[in-house]
Design an enzyme around this catalytic site. Structure first.
Site, PDB file in Angstrom:
ATOM      1  CD1 TRP A  61       0.614  -0.605   2.993  1.00 15.00           C
ATOM      2  CD2 TRP A  61      -1.345   0.171   3.720  1.00 15.00           C
ATOM      3  NE1 TRP A  61       0.652  -0.609   4.363  1.00 15.00           N
ATOM      4  CE2 TRP A  61      -0.529  -0.133   4.843  1.00 15.00           C
ATOM      5  CE3 TRP A  61      -2.626   0.672   3.952  1.00 15.00           C
ATOM      6  CZ2 TRP A  61      -0.967   0.052   6.163  1.00 15.00           C
ATOM      7  CZ3 TRP A  61      -3.063   0.858   5.263  1.00 15.00           C
ATOM      8  CH2 TRP A  61      -2.239   0.546   6.352  1.00 15.00           C
ATOM      9  CG  HIS A  69      -7.371  22.409  -8.377  1.00  9.55           C
ATOM     10  ND1 HIS A  69      -8.524  22.824  -9.007  1.00  9.55           N
ATOM     11  CD2 HIS A  69      -7.566  22.625  -7.054  1.00  9.55           C
ATOM     12  CE1 HIS A  69      -9.365  23.304  -8.101  1.00  9.55           C
ATOM     13  NE2 HIS A  69      -8.815  23.187  -6.908  1.00  9.55           N
ATOM     14  CG  ASP A  75     -11.635  23.640 -11.452  1.00  7.80           C
ATOM     15  OD1 ASP A  75     -10.767  22.900 -10.969  1.00  7.80           O
ATOM     16  OD2 ASP A  75     -11.431  24.420 -12.404  1.00  7.80           O
ATOM     17  CG  HIS A  79     -10.595  26.507  -7.725  1.00  7.78           C
ATOM     18  ND1 HIS A  79      -9.403  26.501  -7.033  1.00  7.78           N
ATOM     19  CD2 HIS A  79     -10.254  26.561  -9.042  1.00  7.78           C
ATOM     20  CE1 HIS A  79      -8.406  26.550  -7.890  1.00  7.78           C
ATOM     21  NE2 HIS A  79      -8.879  26.606  -9.101  1.00  7.78           N
ATOM     22  CG  HIS A 206     -10.707  29.114 -13.027  1.00 11.27           C
ATOM     23  ND1 HIS A 206      -9.999  28.910 -14.188  1.00 11.27           N
ATOM     24  CD2 HIS A 206     -10.488  28.012 -12.262  1.00 11.27           C
ATOM     25  CE1 HIS A 206      -9.369  27.741 -14.111  1.00 11.27           C
ATOM     26  NE2 HIS A 206      -9.649  27.179 -12.969  1.00 11.27           N
TER      27      HIS A 206
HETATM   28  C1  23J Z   1      -5.320  28.178  -9.639  1.00  8.83           C
HETATM   29  C2  23J Z   1      -5.080  29.371 -10.265  1.00  8.83           C
HETATM   30  C3  23J Z   1      -5.277  29.503 -11.612  1.00  8.83           C
HETATM   31  C4  23J Z   1      -5.742  28.424 -12.326  1.00  8.83           C
HETATM   32  C5  23J Z   1      -6.021  27.196 -11.699  1.00  8.83           C
HETATM   33  C6  23J Z   1      -5.783  27.093 -10.365  1.00  8.83           C
HETATM   34  C7  23J Z   1      -6.560  26.048 -12.476  1.00  8.83           C
HETATM   35  O1  23J Z   1      -6.541  26.002 -13.665  1.00  8.83           O
HETATM   36  C8  23J Z   1      -7.265  24.946 -11.803  1.00  8.83           C
HETATM   37  O2  23J Z   1      -6.814  23.804 -11.806  1.00  8.83           O
HETATM   38  O3  23J Z   1      -8.336  25.195 -11.284  1.00  8.83           O
HETATM   39  S1  23J Z   1      -6.017  28.599 -14.053  1.00  8.83           S
HETATM   40 MN    MN Z   2      -8.800  23.118 -11.158  1.00  9.77          MN
END
Ligand code: 23J
Ligand code: MN
Length: 256
Positions: A61, A69, A75, A79, A206
């Protein structure tokens, strides 16, 4: 009661195929690289606990190390700062993890221009041909980027001016967030374009979608095998309490 029995016989008979839209998770899985001064995520790694040895004579294991991410992942609204009062990944209703999915294919355009941005007019042209976007469902933006997923440098496609990967324009992201969809899925390392750090607002996909309580799916595989419309997507993020997202197994049911 016939519906599920019919589904089982269609699965057994090959009339419904289960497609795996998930990239393999390993220490070679590409991960996003944000520019300074921003902090970056851990990649995926296994830490051995035992391997049929003195630490565990009959068992193998590992601990897993990974950012939320990394790889094919989900997402959640929290986030992004625009979604900070929205759902964390553990609170996404299970009923929303199964839904319709459509594919908008811009892989030829993205092969010619890695900075290609999906525009409202592209989506409107798609809906004229294929019908409305799926209420309560996913819109996958196909870029062909999955073909680069075994090579972090090709996948991130960065040079001295930063990463060059396709995404969505600011106007398109604002408009998408107003549609009755569940969220947007992509093959790239994020739902936003590589250059989206310099957009206004930064990272508009986002910002607008998560701010509207919608979701993202990132680094999908095998999108080329999906029909344009008619498939069902199953997204299974881990219910990380308070989590901003999670690596996910993403499957599709496709009628053949
Ligand atoms: C944090 C900041 C910018 C971005 C991201 C994360 C991602 O693309 C994500 O994986 O959510 S663009
Ligand atoms: Mn992400």
């Amino acid at each position: 009661m016939a519906t599920l029995a019919d589904l089982l016989s269609d699965l057994a008979g090959g009339r419904v195929e289960v497609l795996d839209l998930t990239a393999p998770l390993s220490d070679r899985t590409p991960t996003i690289q944000l520019p300074p001064p921003f902090a970056n995520t851990n990649g995926f790694a296994l830490e051995r606990i035992s391997n049929y040895d003195e630490a565990g004579p009959a068992w193998y294991w590992n601990n897993i190390v990974a950012g939320e991410h990394v790889g094919t992942h989900f997402d959640a609204p929290v986030h992004w700062v625009t979604g900070k009062d929205g759902l964390d990944v553990s609170r996404v209703p299970a009923g929303q993890l199964v839904g319709p999915v459509v594919v908008i294919d811009k892989s030829a355009e993205c092969a010619a221009n890695p900075d290609y941005l999906l525009e409202i007019a592209d989506v409107e042209a798609w809906t004229r041909e294929h019908g409305p976007l799926p209420t309560g469902g996913w819109v996958i933006f196909r870029t062909g980027w999955d073909a680069r997923a075994d090579d972090q440098a090709a996948f991130l496609n960065a040079n001295e001016t930063g990463p060059h990967t396709p995404g969505m324009s600011v106007e398109c992201a604002r408009w998408m967030a107003q549609q009755p969809i569940l969220g947007v899925g992509v093959e790239t390392v994020g739902t936003d374009a590589g250059a989206a750090h310099s957009f206004d607002p930064p990272f508009p996909c986002h910002s607008f979608l998560l701010g509207a309580g919608k979701y993202g799916l990132t680094q999908l595989a095998n999108v080329a095998k999906l029909p344009t419309t008619g498939a069902i997507l199953i997204a299974a993020p881990l219910p990380i309490v308070g989590g901003s997202g999670s690596p996910a197994r993403v499957l599709a049911l496709v009628q053949r």
